[in-house]
Write a protein that holds these residues in place. Sequence first.
Motif: not given
Length: 325
Positions: A153-178
């Motif tokens: 997983s990766e955590l992305f902090k807000p980007v001032k003036g562009v993106q105000e929310r904190w975003v987390v991106v995480f990955r699984f090896d298959s849709p079923a596991h997600l």
Amino acid sequence: MSPRASRDSAADHATVVTSQKVRQGHVDEYQRWQNRTNEAAREFDGFEGSEVYPPGAGSENEWVTVFRFSGIGYLTAWLESDRRQELLAEGRRFFEGPPTQEVLRGGAPAEQAPETVTAVVAHEVKPGREEGFLRWQEKVLKAQEKSPGFMGSELFKPVKGVQERWVVVFRFDSPAHLEEWLESEVRGGLLEEGRAYFVSYDVHKVGSAFSGWFRFGTGAQDTAPPNWKQAMSVILALYPTVMVLNLTVGAELDELNVPGYVGLFIGNVLSVSALTWLLMPLVNKCLAFWLVPSRARSVRVHVAGAAAVVLCYLLFIVIFGLTVH
């Protein structure tokens, strides 16, 4: 182009992930519109690529688009451009409601296995609760690491003036596991705990090439292992694969008098397929303590991991030595 684009470093990769629900009966029109949008984005400085993902199971006709630029300024120039605003105005009739948009600053994606699925979760964090939110995210990550199929997983902090929310991106090896993780009681309990730190959150799924054989990132700085570890890991998976194929498929091809150059091609296809979809994910999981840069911080871990790989080499050599003779 916006002057902001020229001021930002081209090395600061930026991605925008947009989710939009397309009205029933308008899919063909939407796809033609999306193709025009993709072509328009290609004309902007810093453009690196775009991807369009159709709805998956249970996604209620939600289409996801991904645009990648070589810098946040380049991405912002595209997002704020008159051309994009014209296209958005033209495309509104195809959508059930306004699209959601998340901007991810940092990190360059690589290729990955087709079945890998990514979830993009945007959080509206309560003012003043950022530190608590970060501690809560660490707790979530520890729980995710125990979930089958979790790849990072990766955590992305807000980007001032562009993106105000904190975003987390995480990955699984298959849709079923997600789906198993998203519906788990463990995650449900963590979400209840997390409401002390965020007001709301959105989840969007992307069948995306966000990672590859050696991408484990738990943060923007956490990308891939050193080259020597990558090489040792690939050899660990490749050697037994090639030997097994030579003893089985190779022998059969020889009996059928298949030309050597054709047999070599078939063997390469089979070995690369086995590594990509079966063996490398297994190696990554077993050696994560050694491969993941954020975990392998001591000399003891580096040595222990390398020793384990060498012992596996010797074991394979002994096994195949006894088998061949």
